[in-house]
Design an enzyme around this catalytic site. Sequence first.
Site, PDB file in Angstrom:
ATOM      1  N   LYS A 263       5.493   4.090   4.764  1.00 20.78           N
ATOM      2  CA  LYS A 263       6.138   2.962   4.092  1.00 20.78           C
ATOM      3  C   LYS A 263       7.287   3.420   3.193  1.00 20.78           C
ATOM      4  CE  LYS A 263       1.951   0.127   4.328  1.00 20.78           C
ATOM      5  NZ  LYS A 263       2.418  -1.034   5.085  1.00 20.78           N
TER       6      LYS A 263
ATOM      7  N   ARG B  84       0.841  -1.192   0.000  1.00 16.30           N
ATOM      8  CA  ARG B  84       0.000   0.000   0.000  1.00 16.30           C
ATOM      9  C   ARG B  84       0.882   1.249   0.000  1.00 16.30           C
ATOM     10  NH1 ARG B  84      -2.269   2.499   4.649  1.00 16.30           N
ATOM     11  NH2 ARG B  84      -1.388   0.801   5.881  1.00 16.30           N
TER      12      ARG B  84
ATOM     13  N   LYS C 193       6.726 -13.015   2.633  1.00 11.41           N
ATOM     14  CA  LYS C 193       6.459 -13.664   1.343  1.00 11.41           C
ATOM     15  C   LYS C 193       7.667 -13.564   0.427  1.00 11.41           C
ATOM     16  CE  LYS C 193       1.744 -12.253   2.103  1.00 11.41           C
ATOM     17  NZ  LYS C 193       0.831 -11.104   1.948  1.00 11.41           N
TER      18      LYS C 193
ATOM     19  N   THR D 237       3.738  -8.419   6.249  1.00  9.28           N
ATOM     20  CA  THR D 237       3.772  -9.824   5.830  1.00  9.28           C
ATOM     21  C   THR D 237       4.362  -9.973   4.431  1.00  9.28           C
ATOM     22  OG1 THR D 237       1.452  -9.615   5.132  1.00  9.28           O
ATOM     23  CG2 THR D 237       1.874 -10.623   7.289  1.00  9.28           C
TER      24      THR D 237
END
Length: 835
Positions: free
Chosen positions: A574, A569, A680, A676
Site C-alpha cells: 500500500k 491498513r 469513500k 473501497t
Amino acid sequence: MKITPTRPVASEDSASGLEVRTANGPEALTHALMDNLYYILGRIPRTATRNDWYLALAYTVRDRILHRWMSTIEVYMSQKVKSVSYLSAEFLMGPQLGNNLINLGIYEEARVAVAGLGQDLDDLLDQEEEPGLGNGGLGRLAACFLDSCATLEVLAVGYGIRYEFGIFDQEIHDGWQVEVTDKWLRLGNPWEIPRLEIAYGVKFGGHTEMTSDAGGRLRVCWVPDQMVRGVAYDTPVLGYGVNTVNLLRLWKSEAPESFDFQAFNVGDYYRAVAQKMSSENISKVLYPNDEAPQGKRLRLEQQYFFVSCSLQDMMRVHLLRGNTPESFHEFFAVQLNDTHPAIAVAELMRLLLDEHQLAWEPAWQTTRQALAYTNHTLLPEALETWPLPLFGALLPRLLEIIFEINHRFLSEVAALYPGDTQRLARLSIIDESGPRYVRMAHLAVIGSHAVNGVAALHTQLLKRDVLADFHDLYPTKFHNVTNGVTPRRFVVLSNPELAELISGVLGGAWISSMERDIGKLEPHADDTDFQAAWRRVKRNNKQRLARILHERTGVDVNVDSLFDIQVKRIHEYKRQHLNALHLVTLYRRLKQNPGLNVPPRTVIFAGKAAPGYFMAKLIIKLINNIASVVNHDSDVSEKLKIVYLPDFNVKNAQVVYPAADLSEQISTAGKEASGTGNMKFAMNGALTIGTLDGANVEMLEHIGAENFFLFGLTADEVRARRAGGYHPRQYYESNAELRGVLDMIGAGHFSPEDKHLFRPLVDGLLDHDEYLLLADYQSYIDCQDRVGQAYQLTGDWTRKSILNVARMGAFSSDRSIQDYAAHIWQTRPVAIPLE
C-alpha cells in the site's frame, strides 16, 4: 439533519393510542426512552449515566427495527423465496445507532426527544463502542453489503463469529504502534439478541469409521475427540426507507459441558474448567497471531467452527420450511467472502453425505450450485493454505472428502489434458511441491458455480495470472463485481451537511438510488454559489477533524491547508513509505527554499499494522519520527504538518473521509484487489492521487482523467519491469533528489537516538524494492507538484470535487448487490408490508 426516506417506513404519533414501541414521533420516542430507562436498565434519570441514556435510546430504536423484523420473518417463512447467506470472517459494522436512525428516518425526531430529557444526541452517538468484528476492507465491505441487501429488499443473513475481543486497539507510544486489548463488549451490546436455543455441535479431531446403513450402503461416521457448541447471537440490519430487516448471525463458542463436577470434587480445579476455556478460545479474538503452530490451529478451528454452525443453521431453516436437502441450492445462495469460509465446500458435502444420506453426485451438484466464491487478493501469501498434517488431525472427515473431490476433479482434468502432469500439479487442491498443503482457494473455485473478482483489473489479473489454469478450464464461471460502499453511512451519516446540500438540489431519492440520481448534480459544478456552499461544507468538516487531531495527538493544523490523507491498513504494497519519501522531499525543498510557492499541506495518516509485521510497524515509526522533526521545525511547519491518527476504525473514518481534499491511493499497480477507501473519499468530494490499481481504474474512467491525479507504472509495466530484471539502486544513483532523501533517512536524521533505526527499510528499498517505490518515485513527486498547483486554483478544484461526487454513482454498494443478485445469486427483491 432531516433526510426523508423515499418510501414510507412507519406510522406517526396519533392523537390517541400512542404506540410506545413502534411510533416514530418525538413524544413516542420520549415515552419509549423513559420506559427502557426504568424497566430495562433499572435507572432513574437522576442516577443515569451517559451510557444508560445511550442504551435506553438504542433499545428504543431496536424496538422499531424488531417491529419490521417480525414482518420480514413472516414473509420469509410464508413465501418460498431464495435468500442470500453471506459467510465472512469479518463484519466491520461500525456503530449502529446513527445508521439505524438514518435508515428509520427519525434522526431529527430522536435529537428532539433526547434534548427534551436533557441529553445531547451527539454525546450519545459518541458513547457507542466500535464493534470489534473486523479489521479492514474485507469486513467493511461485508457490512456495506448487508446494508445494501436490506435497502434493496434482498433477503439475506450475514454469518460470522462473535469475537469477544477485536483485533486490537492501537496506541502510539514514542512513534511506535502499541497493541491494546479491544474490549468492545465491556459495557454490553444492545443491538444483539442472544438465541441460546439455536446452537449446534461442531466436531474436531478424532477419527472416522466406516459403517453400513439399513440399505447396505457404505456410510462414514466421524468420531471426534472434541466437541464445541456454537450459540447464535443475532443483530438486525435495517434497510433505508424500507421495512426489510436482514440479519447478522454471529456464533459464540462454548463447551457442551462448561464445568466438570467430578474433577472439581477431587480437587483438580483446572481440569474442572479446562474444556470451557479451550472451547471459548475459538471465538475469543479476531485473527489470532498464526506464526506459532497453536495460532495456525486456532485460525483453522475458527474458520471451520463458524462455517459448520452456519451451514447447519441454513439446513435447519430449509427443512423447517418443508424442503428436502436436495433442493438446498434452490433456496440458498451462499457467498464465500474470500478463502476464510472456503471450507464450506467440504462441510456442505459432509452434511449432505453423512447427515442426510445423499449419494455423492446429487450432493456435489447441490453444493456447487449453492456456493459462490469472491476472491479478494492478488497476493499469493493471502491465498490460504493449511499444512496437511494439521488439517488431517483437526478435521479428518473433511480431509477425506477433499481427497475425493480432488481425485474426481483431477480425473476430469486428465481426460481434457492427457499427459499434462504439470497442469495437474498446478490445479490440484493438494500442493505437493514440498511439504503438503491444502489450497483453500482451489477448493473454493472447484466447489462453486461462480467465482468473482472485485474490480475489473483484479478480475482480469485473476483470469490471466493467479487462477489462469482454472479460467482455462471454466471460462464462464468467472465474473467481475466491482466493490461499492453504502452512501447511507459514508455520506448521509458521516457528512450530513454535504448530504443536505445535495438533497437541496436533487431531493432525497439519490440516497437509495445513487447510480441513477447522483449524476444530476453535475450541472451544478459550475455554479459559483453552489461551489461556495460546497467549500463551506468542506471547511466545516476539516474543522471537525482538526479538533479531533488536537484532542488525540496534540497537533494543531491549519484548516485552510490542503488535507492530504492516507488511511488504510499498513502494508508495504500500500506504500505508505512512498508517501513518507514525498514528505522528506518536500521537507528538504522547504529547508533549501523557505519561500517555495506551495500551498500549506497537512498530511494525515491512520491505519494498523499486523502485530507480527516488523516492516509495517517500522513504517509507522518512520512517519511519526518525520512528523516530530517537521512539526517542530519553524522553517517549514507553517507549510507542512504531519499527523498520525491512532486507532483507525469506522467511527474515526466517519470524521476523516468528509475532511479530505486529497485521497492517497498509491499501491503498486496489480497488487490491490479493489480498495473501497478510494470510493469513500471520492463520494465525499476528495480528489484522488493514485496508480492504475484496483478500482482506481474504473474510478478514473467514470470521474475523468482531468479530475484524477494519475501517476506510476501500470500493472503490465510492473510485470515487464520485473521480468526484465529490476535494479532499484540504479534509480537511487541516477536521481540526486531521491538519493538525498534516502541518505537523510538512512543516516539517522529522523532517528538521532538510533541512527541505524531505519537502515532495514532503506536497505530493503535499495536491494530489493519488491513494490517498486523507487521506480515510481519521480512520477509520484511530479504528480504531487501538480496537486499543489491545482489546489491553489480554488474554483477549479471545487469544480473537480463536485464532479467526483457526481460521477461516483456506480460505486454504491447498491449497484454491487444488484450485480450479485442478477448474475450470481439469481435472487429477487421481496417487499415487506409492515404489520
